[in-house]
Motif scaffolding. Sequence first.
Motif, PDB file in Angstrom:
ATOM      1  N   ARG A  14      25.929  55.227 110.880  1.00  0.00           N
ATOM      2  CA  ARG A  14      24.704  55.930 111.266  1.00  0.00           C
ATOM      3  C   ARG A  14      23.471  55.221 110.723  1.00  0.00           C
ATOM      4  N   LEU A  15      23.523  54.796 109.460  1.00  0.00           N
ATOM      5  CA  LEU A  15      22.379  54.120 108.844  1.00  0.00           C
ATOM      6  C   LEU A  15      22.159  52.729 109.432  1.00  0.00           C
ATOM      7  N   ASP A  16      23.240  52.001 109.700  1.00  0.00           N
ATOM      8  CA  ASP A  16      23.116  50.682 110.343  1.00  0.00           C
ATOM      9  C   ASP A  16      22.419  50.792 111.689  1.00  0.00           C
ATOM     10  N   GLU A  17      22.832  51.772 112.482  1.00  0.00           N
ATOM     11  CA  GLU A  17      22.263  51.936 113.826  1.00  0.00           C
ATOM     12  C   GLU A  17      20.793  52.319 113.771  1.00  0.00           C
ATOM     13  N   ALA A  18      20.453  53.273 112.925  1.00  0.00           N
ATOM     14  CA  ALA A  18      19.088  53.797 112.901  1.00  0.00           C
ATOM     15  C   ALA A  18      18.104  52.908 112.148  1.00  0.00           C
ATOM     16  N   LEU A  19      18.560  52.291 111.069  1.00  0.00           N
ATOM     17  CA  LEU A  19      17.638  51.560 110.195  1.00  0.00           C
ATOM     18  C   LEU A  19      17.740  50.048 110.298  1.00  0.00           C
ATOM     19  N   GLN A  20      18.792  49.536 110.905  1.00  0.00           N
ATOM     20  CA  GLN A  20      19.003  48.086 111.008  1.00  0.00           C
ATOM     21  C   GLN A  20      18.650  47.392 109.689  1.00  0.00           C
ATOM     22  N   PRO A  21      19.310  47.812 108.614  1.00  0.00           N
ATOM     23  CA  PRO A  21      18.920  47.327 107.283  1.00  0.00           C
ATOM     24  C   PRO A  21      19.291  45.872 107.028  1.00  0.00           C
ATOM     25  N   GLU A  22      18.466  45.235 106.210  1.00  0.00           N
ATOM     26  CA  GLU A  22      18.806  43.900 105.709  1.00  0.00           C
ATOM     27  C   GLU A  22      19.886  44.033 104.645  1.00  0.00           C
ATOM     28  N   THR A  23      19.808  45.113 103.886  1.00  0.00           N
ATOM     29  CA  THR A  23      20.778  45.407 102.840  1.00  0.00           C
ATOM     30  C   THR A  23      21.135  46.879 102.909  1.00  0.00           C
ATOM     31  N   LEU A  24      22.423  47.184 102.812  1.00  0.00           N
ATOM     32  CA  LEU A  24      22.898  48.563 102.732  1.00  0.00           C
ATOM     33  C   LEU A  24      24.092  48.582 101.791  1.00  0.00           C
ATOM     34  N   THR A  25      23.914  49.211 100.652  1.00  0.00           N
ATOM     35  CA  THR A  25      24.980  49.354  99.676  1.00  0.00           C
ATOM     36  C   THR A  25      25.290  50.829  99.527  1.00  0.00           C
ATOM     37  N   ILE A  26      26.572  51.177  99.635  1.00  0.00           N
ATOM     38  CA  ILE A  26      27.024  52.561  99.498  1.00  0.00           C
ATOM     39  C   ILE A  26      28.035  52.600  98.361  1.00  0.00           C
ATOM     40  N   ARG A  27      27.729  53.402  97.337  1.00  0.00           N
ATOM     41  CA  ARG A  27      28.650  53.547  96.210  1.00  0.00           C
ATOM     42  C   ARG A  27      29.032  55.022  96.079  1.00  0.00           C
ATOM     43  N   ASP A  28      30.323  55.291  96.076  1.00  0.00           N
ATOM     44  CA  ASP A  28      30.835  56.650  95.925  1.00  0.00           C
ATOM     45  C   ASP A  28      30.883  56.994  94.441  1.00  0.00           C
ATOM     46  N   ASP A  59       8.647  50.530 106.499  1.00  0.00           N
ATOM     47  CA  ASP A  59       7.251  50.078 106.492  1.00  0.00           C
ATOM     48  C   ASP A  59       6.323  51.234 106.846  1.00  0.00           C
ATOM     49  N   GLY A  60       5.294  51.426 106.045  1.00  0.00           N
ATOM     50  CA  GLY A  60       4.298  52.456 106.314  1.00  0.00           C
ATOM     51  C   GLY A  60       4.722  53.855 105.894  1.00  0.00           C
ATOM     52  N   LEU A  61       5.917  54.011 105.370  1.00  0.00           N
ATOM     53  CA  LEU A  61       6.391  55.322 104.919  1.00  0.00           C
ATOM     54  C   LEU A  61       6.334  55.396 103.397  1.00  0.00           C
ATOM     55  N   ASN A  62       5.831  56.506 102.883  1.00  0.00           N
ATOM     56  CA  ASN A  62       5.847  56.676 101.438  1.00  0.00           C
ATOM     57  C   ASN A  62       7.251  57.068 100.987  1.00  0.00           C
ATOM     58  N   ARG A  63       7.425  57.202  99.690  1.00  0.00           N
ATOM     59  CA  ARG A  63       8.756  57.472  99.120  1.00  0.00           C
ATOM     60  C   ARG A  63       9.367  58.757  99.683  1.00  0.00           C
ATOM     61  N   VAL A  64       8.573  59.810  99.761  1.00  0.00           N
ATOM     62  CA  VAL A  64       9.075  61.089 100.261  1.00  0.00           C
ATOM     63  C   VAL A  64       9.495  60.975 101.729  1.00  0.00           C
ATOM     64  N   ALA A  65       8.698  60.317 102.536  1.00  0.00           N
ATOM     65  CA  ALA A  65       9.026  60.152 103.955  1.00  0.00           C
ATOM     66  C   ALA A  65      10.299  59.323 104.138  1.00  0.00           C
ATOM     67  N   ARG A  66      10.488  58.328 103.303  1.00  0.00           N
ATOM     68  CA  ARG A  66      11.709  57.518 103.371  1.00  0.00           C
ATOM     69  C   ARG A  66      12.939  58.373 103.054  1.00  0.00           C
ATOM     70  N   HIS A  67      12.826  59.170 102.005  1.00  0.00           N
ATOM     71  CA  HIS A  67      13.934  60.050 101.617  1.00  0.00           C
ATOM     72  C   HIS A  67      14.227  61.069 102.718  1.00  0.00           C
ATOM     73  N   ARG A  68      13.187  61.627 103.287  1.00  0.00           N
ATOM     74  CA  ARG A  68      13.382  62.595 104.384  1.00  0.00           C
ATOM     75  C   ARG A  68      14.072  61.941 105.576  1.00  0.00           C
ATOM     76  N   LEU A  69      13.689  60.716 105.881  1.00  0.00           N
ATOM     77  CA  LEU A  69      14.300  59.991 106.993  1.00  0.00           C
ATOM     78  C   LEU A  69      15.801  59.817 106.763  1.00  0.00           C
TER      79      LEU A  69
END
Length: 95
Positions: A14-28, A59-69
């Motif tokens: 889901r995150l790859d599709e929506a955010l097309q991240p350069e880096t994505l690390t998931i730790r359980d 880009d252009g999103l503050n910390r809270v907006a990023r977390h909400r996204l």
Amino acid sequence: MTELKERAARMKARLDEALQPETLTIRDDSKRHAKHAGRNGIKGDETHFTLTIVSAQFDGLNRVARHRLVNGLLKPEFETGLHALSLTLSTPGEA
């Protein structure tokens, strides 16, 4: 790298599709919270995660907006047992 379990794999897709991240690390981190009072009877693994994401979508999103996204993208997981996320979210220029 170890193979991702079911919830982590869904989150990654889901995150790859929506955010097309350069880096994505998931730790359980679920095992660290096994006796956490806030679990309220939640059983099993994959309830607590630490995510590190670098994406131009922030880009252009503050910390809270990023977390909400990110929380919004993972809403279906919260509805089915995901309990907590620790997030480090940055743009490529900030990384």
